[in-house]
Design a protein around this motif. Structure first.
Motif, mmCIF file in Angstrom:
data_model
loop_
_atom_site.group_PDB
_atom_site.id
_atom_site.type_symbol
_atom_site.label_atom_id
_atom_site.label_comp_id
_atom_site.label_asym_id
_atom_site.label_seq_id
_atom_site.Cartn_x
_atom_site.Cartn_y
_atom_site.Cartn_z
ATOM 1 N N VAL A 16 0.848 -1.207 0.000
ATOM 2 C CA VAL A 16 0.000 0.000 0.000
ATOM 3 C C VAL A 16 0.874 1.244 0.000
ATOM 4 C CG1 VAL A 16 -1.755 1.280 1.264
ATOM 5 C CG2 VAL A 16 -1.852 -1.219 1.174
ATOM 6 N N ILE A 17 1.862 1.298 0.913
ATOM 7 C CA ILE A 17 2.681 2.522 0.975
ATOM 8 C C ILE A 17 3.622 2.618 -0.232
ATOM 9 C CG2 ILE A 17 2.519 2.631 3.497
ATOM 10 C CD1 ILE A 17 5.325 1.504 3.666
ATOM 11 N N ASP A 18 4.013 1.458 -0.835
ATOM 12 C CA ASP A 18 4.850 1.510 -2.037
ATOM 13 C C ASP A 18 4.103 2.118 -3.212
ATOM 14 O OD1 ASP A 18 7.124 0.524 -0.925
ATOM 15 O OD2 ASP A 18 6.787 -1.564 -1.539
ATOM 16 N N ALA A 19 2.790 2.007 -3.191
ATOM 17 C CA ALA A 19 1.996 2.555 -4.302
ATOM 18 C C ALA A 19 1.861 4.073 -4.223
ATOM 19 C CB ALA A 19 0.614 1.905 -4.318
ATOM 20 N N LEU A 20 2.200 4.646 -3.077
ATOM 21 C CA LEU A 20 2.079 6.096 -2.921
ATOM 22 C C LEU A 20 3.230 6.810 -3.625
ATOM 23 C CD1 LEU A 20 1.047 6.314 0.860
ATOM 24 C CD2 LEU A 20 -0.433 6.467 -1.155
ATOM 25 N N HIS A 21 2.920 7.967 -4.233
ATOM 26 C CA HIS A 21 3.939 8.773 -4.927
ATOM 27 C C HIS A 21 4.824 9.520 -3.935
ATOM 28 C CE1 HIS A 21 5.798 11.211 -8.022
ATOM 29 N NE2 HIS A 21 5.488 12.302 -7.315
ATOM 30 N N ASP A 22 4.251 9.918 -2.779
ATOM 31 C CA ASP A 22 5.001 10.668 -1.777
ATOM 32 C C ASP A 22 5.905 9.721 -0.996
ATOM 33 O OD1 ASP A 22 3.653 12.989 -2.520
ATOM 34 O OD2 ASP A 22 1.992 12.548 -1.140
ATOM 35 N N SER A 23 6.928 10.298 -0.366
ATOM 36 C CA SER A 23 7.847 9.518 0.471
ATOM 37 C C SER A 23 7.181 9.233 1.822
ATOM 38 C CB SER A 23 9.148 10.293 0.678
ATOM 39 O OG SER A 23 9.781 10.510 -0.558
ATOM 40 N N VAL A 24 7.218 7.950 2.249
ATOM 41 C CA VAL A 24 6.502 7.533 3.465
ATOM 42 C C VAL A 24 7.462 6.758 4.368
ATOM 43 C CG1 VAL A 24 4.609 6.153 4.410
ATOM 44 C CG2 VAL A 24 4.293 7.432 2.269
ATOM 45 N N ALA A 25 7.365 7.085 5.679
ATOM 46 C CA ALA A 25 8.098 6.331 6.702
ATOM 47 C C ALA A 25 7.148 5.990 7.844
ATOM 48 C CB ALA A 25 9.283 7.135 7.208
ATOM 49 N N ILE A 26 7.307 4.803 8.462
ATOM 50 C CA ILE A 26 6.525 4.392 9.626
ATOM 51 C C ILE A 26 7.443 4.483 10.836
ATOM 52 C CG2 ILE A 26 5.241 2.525 10.709
ATOM 53 C CD1 ILE A 26 4.525 1.547 7.890
ATOM 54 N N ASN A 37 8.764 3.393 2.163
ATOM 55 C CA ASN A 37 8.279 2.933 0.852
ATOM 56 C C ASN A 37 9.330 3.201 -0.237
ATOM 57 O OD1 ASN A 37 8.071 5.683 0.552
ATOM 58 N ND2 ASN A 37 6.052 5.627 -0.421
ATOM 59 N N ARG A 38 8.970 2.822 -1.455
ATOM 60 C CA ARG A 38 9.914 2.955 -2.576
ATOM 61 C C ARG A 38 10.276 4.410 -2.850
ATOM 62 N NH1 ARG A 38 6.683 -1.123 -6.550
ATOM 63 N NH2 ARG A 38 7.401 -3.111 -5.646
ATOM 64 N N SER A 39 9.311 5.320 -2.757
ATOM 65 C CA SER A 39 9.595 6.737 -3.007
ATOM 66 C C SER A 39 10.617 7.262 -2.009
ATOM 67 C CB SER A 39 8.305 7.567 -2.931
ATOM 68 O OG SER A 39 7.430 7.217 -3.970
ATOM 69 N N TRP A 40 10.484 6.821 -0.741
ATOM 70 C CA TRP A 40 11.449 7.230 0.283
ATOM 71 C C TRP A 40 12.853 6.742 -0.094
ATOM 72 C CZ3 TRP A 40 10.854 9.529 5.298
ATOM 73 C CH2 TRP A 40 11.987 9.477 6.098
ATOM 74 N N ARG A 105 13.999 23.739 -3.167
ATOM 75 C CA ARG A 105 12.877 22.808 -2.983
ATOM 76 C C ARG A 105 12.208 23.065 -1.629
ATOM 77 N NH1 ARG A 105 16.112 17.222 -3.922
ATOM 78 N NH2 ARG A 105 17.036 18.041 -1.993
ATOM 79 N N TRP A 106 10.886 22.773 -1.638
ATOM 80 C CA TRP A 106 10.109 22.826 -0.394
ATOM 81 C C TRP A 106 9.300 21.527 -0.258
ATOM 82 C CZ3 TRP A 106 11.093 27.014 -3.342
ATOM 83 C CH2 TRP A 106 11.590 28.162 -2.701
ATOM 84 N N PHE A 107 9.119 21.085 0.997
ATOM 85 C CA PHE A 107 8.361 19.859 1.260
ATOM 86 C C PHE A 107 7.323 20.125 2.369
ATOM 87 C CE2 PHE A 107 12.033 18.255 -0.859
ATOM 88 C CZ PHE A 107 11.608 17.098 -1.500
ATOM 89 N N GLU A 108 6.304 19.287 2.351
ATOM 90 C CA GLU A 108 5.272 19.293 3.397
ATOM 91 C C GLU A 108 5.329 17.937 4.107
ATOM 92 O OE1 GLU A 108 0.602 20.392 3.484
ATOM 93 O OE2 GLU A 108 1.176 18.770 2.127
ATOM 94 N N VAL A 109 5.376 17.967 5.430
ATOM 95 C CA VAL A 109 5.361 16.739 6.208
ATOM 96 C C VAL A 109 3.997 16.601 6.890
ATOM 97 C CG1 VAL A 109 6.457 17.894 8.189
ATOM 98 C CG2 VAL A 109 6.488 15.393 8.029
ATOM 99 N N VAL A 110 3.395 15.425 6.761
ATOM 100 C CA VAL A 110 2.077 15.139 7.376
ATOM 101 C C VAL A 110 2.240 13.854 8.192
ATOM 102 C CG1 VAL A 110 -0.353 14.632 6.989
ATOM 103 C CG2 VAL A 110 0.861 16.223 5.464
#
Length: 718
Positions: A16-26, A37-40, A105-110
């Motif tokens: 599920v998280i690999d399918a996301l375009h944004d970078s994800v960490a748990i 995930n892969r984007s990360w 560059r600018w990023f948003e963290v959620v």
């Protein structure tokens, strides 16, 4: 990382998280990263991060601190927000910069919390919002830019007017009111044609079409003020475009140039009525203006040259060297100098005329070079006159210098003023003559009594004007001990400075006397050789008659006379001084015919000039050998051949010539000897003080002449 977190199984949420375009960490409650995930991973690899695990097992908060510096407000806010989320709080969201060396560059963290197997975790998403940030910045800039433009337009000293594609006025600044007298409220929504004179040939829509197509950007036009005054307006025009690039109107900047154009018109009228060529250049050499004269004479229009580099214009493109000279002049004047020279300029039909060309700087009141001013005056007629004078002078000079007479002049101070080329040999190595005292030169060349007489004659003529024509003068020169002879005459002339001088014309008789002496010697030599030749002819006649029948005598005697005649022709052509061995051999083989000479006779040897006596003896021998070869020897058949080879041997001391026959009929030694044997052996040997060896080999006759080189050679062949 806690044991509990190590036991977490993330396999079912990894896809599920690999399918996301944004970078994800748990992240766990203590900040440990337990999954990405892969984007990360891709972002970590592209930015020199951990390329093996993507920081799985590392502390998320510690990574933030290392990236942004300890104690940064961003790290603190992330830490606080993440703690709240892991404690069951609401979603945390923040923006942060993350610039690289090559990109802003600018990023948003959620961050949001969730439970897995009873363990509270945080899902941290990093989203790239650079494009949104840049768009906001651009929007802010655009808004500020619009405010700035509005302020500029309002305060501009030039009238700024905008109108839509129907020609209706949509914008009108204060300067436009000052220029035309209309208030803004009076013109908004009105057609631009309210400013046109009644008879103006173009309509507003014509202008719109040209401006939209970028065919019209800068132009002058006549416009009316509210009071009816006509003004010359310089207009700068450009299309107005919407955010999508669509043309929605036209912007104009109007400036009153009435007085400037009137001044320019007066100046142009003056320049156009000048016969001179006048122009104005920008500092980079671009032609801005040119008066009528250079355009008309070259058959040009202003559009053909205005805007071009001056040196690239038609007037100079006939020669790269001339174009470079004009370019160099521009550089010189740009630095504050003045350039002036005569140069040919190209006019109509490629013709060239001469002009006196000048380029000077146009200075500002403070002395700064603002423009370059080229000008030129036609000097073709003057050049033609000068060329004719120079040609006449050169013609006269050549006539004087090439004259067999020597000519020199003395000035009023008795010094050499001019000495022709023909006169130089008479004065030996006295250099330079011009400006040298004549009496001093004479006493260096001639014995005292002769020098006294000549100097006295010249001084008398200079003082009285009485000319003097001397009889032939013969004397021994002091500088060479040679006897010289001259005919000479002198007379007084007026020199270019207006004072009297003396001109002397003389003829050197020395060469003529040497020639006459040479002729006498030649006549004596001819007389001597004629006697010898008659003796040879008489001997040849007797020997031929002795060995020939009456019917054969005429033919054999005639052939021998022809051989002797060929040899004498070569001697005479060489002025009795010598004969080339190669030419001698060829002359004695002419009676064989061209086919035999070309294909069956080989002549080979070094270039060598032999004496007339040697030429007679060798020539007669070669004639006899060739006659016998044609009748009885190698040349009597169809395949035989002859070789004539001469060499210089024994350290250049011995001359050797060999005649050898090959592939002819079998040869036997004759039982009796005749005149031919006498010629080939005794006469040839006696002529060169040498010896002859004659062999009758089975393969053909071999004749060998050897003699000392000093008896044979006259000099090296040219």
């Amino acid at each position: 990382m806690t044991k509990r977190s190590e036991a977490l199984d993330l396999s079912f949420i990894q896809p599920v998280i690999d399918a996301l375009h944004d970078s994800v960490a748990i992240v766990t409650q203590d900040g440990s990263i337990v999954g990405v995930n892969r984007s990360w991973m891709r972002f970590s690899n592209e930015n020199n991060g951990d390329q093996t695990t993507g920081y799985v097992g590392a502390n998320y908060l510690q990574i933030c601190q290392e990236s942004n510096g300890k104690g940064s407000e961003f790290v603190s806010s992330i830490k606080e927000g993440l703690i709240k989320v892991l404690s069951g709080g609401s979603e945390f969201q923040a923006e942060y910069p993350c610039h690289s060396e090559t990109e802003r560059r600018w990023f948003e963290v959620v961050a949001s919390s969730f439970k897995l197997n009873g363990v509270r975790l945080a899902l941290v998403v990093h989203r790239n919002i650079t494009s949104k940030k840049l768009a906001l910045v651009e929007a802010d800039n655009a808004e500020q830019h619009a405010l700035n433009l509005a302020a500029i337009v309002t305060t501009m000293p030039d009238a700024v007017i905008a109108f839509d594609l129907e020609g209706r006025i949509t914008s009108w600044n204060a300067a436009a009111t000052n220029l035309y007298g209309y208030e803004r409220e009076d013109v908004l929504g009105q057609s631009m044609e309210m400013l046109y004179p009644p008879d103006w040939p173009k309509r507003v829509k014509d202008y719109i079409t040209e401006i939209v197509n970028s065919e019209l950007k800068y132009f002058d036009a006549i416009r009316l003020t509210k009071s009816g005054e006509q003004l010359t307006i310089a207009i700068t025009a450009a299309p107005i475009r919407s955010a999508t690039g669509e043309v929605i109107g036209i912007s104009n900047v109007h400036r009153d140039v009435t007085s400037e154009r009137e001044a320019e018109h007066r100046l142009r009228s003056i320049l156009n009525n000048l016969f001179a060529f006048v122009g104005i250049l920008d500092l980079d050499g671009t032609l801005l203006e040119a008066n009528r004269a250079p355009l008309e004479v070259a058959g040009l229009e202003a559009k053909d040259v205005i805007g071009k580099k001056f040196w690239d214009c038609y007037w100079w493109n006939y020669s790269p060297d001339v174009a470079q000279k004009i370019r160099n002049a521009c550089e010189q004047v740009r630095d504050g100098g003045i350039a002036r020279f005569d140069v040919e300029v190209q006019v109509a039909d490629g013709q060239l005329i001469w002009i006196d060309f000048q380029m000077a700087p146009l200075l500002s009141p403070t002395g700064v070079v603002e423009n370059l001013i080229p000008s030129g005056i036609d000097i073709s007629e003057r050049k033609a006159i000068n060329a004719a004078l120079m040609s006449s002078h050169d013609t006269f000079q050549n006539l004087v210098n090439r004259s067999p007479f020597g000519i020199f002049t003395l000035d009023a101070d008795f010094r050499f003023a001019h000495v022709s080329v023909g006169a130089l040999p008479a004065f030996g190595d006295i250099r330079p003559l011009i400006g040298r005292d004549y009496e001093e030169s004479m006493r260096a060349l001639w014995p005292e009594d002769f020098a006294d007489e000549v100097v006295g004659r010249f001084r008398h003529t200079l003082a009285t004007g009485e000319p003097y024509d001397a009889p032939s003068t013969v004397g021994t020169r002091k500088d060479s001990d040679e006897i010289a002879s001259y005919d000479w005459m002198i007379e007084r002339i007026t020199m270019p400075d207006g004072r009297f001088g003396v001109v002397c014309n003389f003829y050197d008789l020395s060469e003529r006397q040497k020639y006459e002496e040479h002729v006498r010697l030649l006549m004596s030599e001819v007389n001597h050789r004629s006697k010898n030749l008659l003796a040879v002819v008489l001997s040849m006649a007797r020997q031929t008659a002795r060995t020939s029948s009456p019917t054969d005598f005429v033919e054999r005697f005639s052939q021998r006379l022809l051989g002797l005649s060929s040899c004498q022709n070569l001697i005479v052509d060489g002025s009795w001084e010598g004969v080339s061995v190669k030419e001698l051999a060829q002359s004695q083989l002419n009676h064989l015919g061209e086919e035999i000479q070309s294909n069956r006779v080989r002549i080979e040897g070094p270039d060598l000039i032999v004496t007339p006596s040697a030429a007679e003896g060798i020539g007669m021998a070669l004639h006899e050998l060739s006659t016998n070869a044609l009748k009885y020897g190698a040349l009597s058949g169809a395949v035989g051949n002859v070789q004539i080879v001469w060499t210089i041997e024994e350290g250049d001391q011995l001359f050797r010539m060999q005649w050898s026959e090959h592939d002819g009929p079998t040869v036997t030694e004759p039982t009796r000897t005749g005149f031919g044997t006498t010629v080939t052996e005794r006469m040839a040997a006696n002529a060169v003080g040498g010896k002859v060896e004659l062999k009758y080999e089975p393969f053909g006759v071999v004749w060998v002449l050897t003699a000392p080189m000093e008896e044979v050679q006259l000099g090296e062949a040219a």
